[in-house]
Scaffold this active site. Sequence first.
Site, PDB file in Angstrom:
ATOM      1  N   SER A 238       0.898  -1.178  -0.107  1.00 13.04           N
ATOM      2  CA  SER A 238      -0.037   0.041   0.158  1.00 13.04           C
ATOM      3  C   SER A 238       0.903   1.370  -0.029  1.00 13.04           C
ATOM      4  O   SER A 238       2.286   1.266   0.068  1.00 13.04           O
ATOM      5  CB  SER A 238      -0.976   0.095   1.222  1.00 13.04           C
ATOM      6  OG  SER A 238      -0.082   0.450   2.162  1.00 13.04           O
ATOM      7  N   LYS A 239       0.293   2.306   0.021  1.00 15.71           N
ATOM      8  CA  LYS A 239       1.074   3.707  -0.250  1.00 15.71           C
ATOM      9  C   LYS A 239       2.124   3.778   0.982  1.00 15.71           C
ATOM     10  O   LYS A 239       3.005   4.508   0.719  1.00 15.71           O
ATOM     11  CB  LYS A 239      -0.003   4.737   0.221  1.00 15.71           C
ATOM     12  CG  LYS A 239      -0.440   5.642  -1.303  1.00 15.71           C
ATOM     13  CD  LYS A 239      -1.216   6.711  -0.956  1.00 15.71           C
ATOM     14  CE  LYS A 239      -2.041   7.287  -1.984  1.00 15.71           C
ATOM     15  NZ  LYS A 239      -3.376   7.685  -1.673  1.00 15.71           N
ATOM     16  N   ARG A 240       1.752   3.267   2.281  1.00 14.32           N
ATOM     17  CA  ARG A 240       2.686   3.342   3.239  1.00 14.32           C
ATOM     18  C   ARG A 240       4.056   2.919   2.906  1.00 14.32           C
ATOM     19  O   ARG A 240       5.118   3.182   3.359  1.00 14.32           O
ATOM     20  CB  ARG A 240       2.346   2.364   4.414  1.00 14.32           C
ATOM     21  CG  ARG A 240       1.305   2.765   5.239  1.00 14.32           C
ATOM     22  CD  ARG A 240       0.969   1.675   6.243  1.00 14.32           C
ATOM     23  NE  ARG A 240       0.583   0.518   5.903  1.00 14.32           N
ATOM     24  CZ  ARG A 240       1.055  -0.642   6.228  1.00 14.32           C
ATOM     25  NH1 ARG A 240       2.353  -0.630   6.646  1.00 14.32           N
ATOM     26  NH2 ARG A 240       0.716  -1.648   5.694  1.00 14.32           N
TER      27      ARG A 240
END
Length: 470
Positions: A238-240
């Site tokens: 994910s973006k993380r």
Amino acid sequence: MTLTTRFAPSPTGYLHVGGARTALYSWLYAQKNGGDFILRIEDTDLERSTQESVDAIMDGMNWLNLEWTHGPYFQTKRFDRYKEVIEQLLESGNAYRCYSTAEEVDAMREEAKAKGEIEKYNGLWRDRTDHPEGQPYVIRFKNPIGGDVVIKDMVKGDITISNDQLDDLILARTDGTPTYNLTVVVDDWDMKVSHVVRGDDHISNTPKQINILKALGADIPEYAHIPMILGDDGKRLSKRHGAVSVMQYRDDGYLPEALLNYLVRLGWSHGDQEIFSREEMIELFDLKDCNRAPSGFNTDKLIWVNQHYMKTMDPEYVAEHLAWHMADQGINTDNGPALADVVKIQADRVKTLKEMAQISRYFYEDFTELDAAAVKKHLRPVVKEPMMLVKQKLAALTDWSPAPIHAAINDTAQELELGMGKVGMPLRVAATGAGNSPSLDITLALLDQNKVIERIDQALAVLEARIAAS
Ligand code: GLU
């Protein structure tokens, strides 16, 4: 019958690498089998779907050069058709109007839970005909009672689900709008999709969709559920974890071929081969050879693949992509060497095209600032004499190409009994503004002769100032 695959993104964000890999696998499988590849935009969630996201998905597909043969279809344009099929299911007795309120349904679920049973609608309205006038209702699917659904998954093998585990799912909401499982089924049916390739986060929907397809008398497509992509911490990417949008990879300086090659290997392998041209991917890829376990995203490997493509692809082609980055960094390349020549000498010095653009600015733009550390190290008072002499020799050249340039540097060093570096390094700093560049003779040859002389004068002025200050 033509083999048909589809990519069916919901336009609620950009095209992320997981989606791109699903698209790639669907596209490859169609290509391999001379089939069709459909792009279908699943935009029925009106609140979360945006035109911006549709554009972003198309941009990503175009940049990766994953061409679709049909579409893009938009589910929001097909509401009449969904209504028609829902009617058909009602008429054939495979669906029913359910007048239970949300609270009643919640209570049913609670009750089932308390009894340790599967939480689902209890079928209260399944067979009733005493429909109240003017009351809101949803339309539910009459899921078969008893028996199993078997998903013959091309990646995961056979998966058996008992019908008793499945709910009478809602096909149409109280406002008449169709739900996700209904629209997918109708579309896969109408669009004659023969192979559904999608992320395994959809696997729980598949038995429901199979049951609806059966109720419609439709052919059941083959399914291939692709395992997730994980970040370096083992959690779903994910973006993380950094960049996940395909277009971010373009912005960061990756070639589309590199990203595609990286993605094809992320979940599929062919022996220990790492590099696959488009043609090879099409020839060798097969859904049945996809990994069953999730794969971890590894940026270092992507960089390695990117370097491979920057170094080995036609420099003219790489130059087209470099041109985008030059423009992105505000570098005007109208005057200066051909970008393909820059690619040839810079490709093995960088990880990305973004970096290549960064370190190639001096070919196109003059500068007044020199790298301070390089000045300190290489523009010392002792280099004044070799700089003057090499300038004289370079200025006198009538053939401005690597061999005579090399000879001019070499002759200067010999005449003054200095090492090549004592001449070359200050010259490099003068010509490029820094202490790093490809081979000096080639670098200078790509620059204009007068420009090099001007830059030597500029460096000499810096040197004079330094001598005066000491
Ligand atoms: N629209 C769904 C999604 O973006 C995919 C549905 C499907 O592939 O069946 O997750």
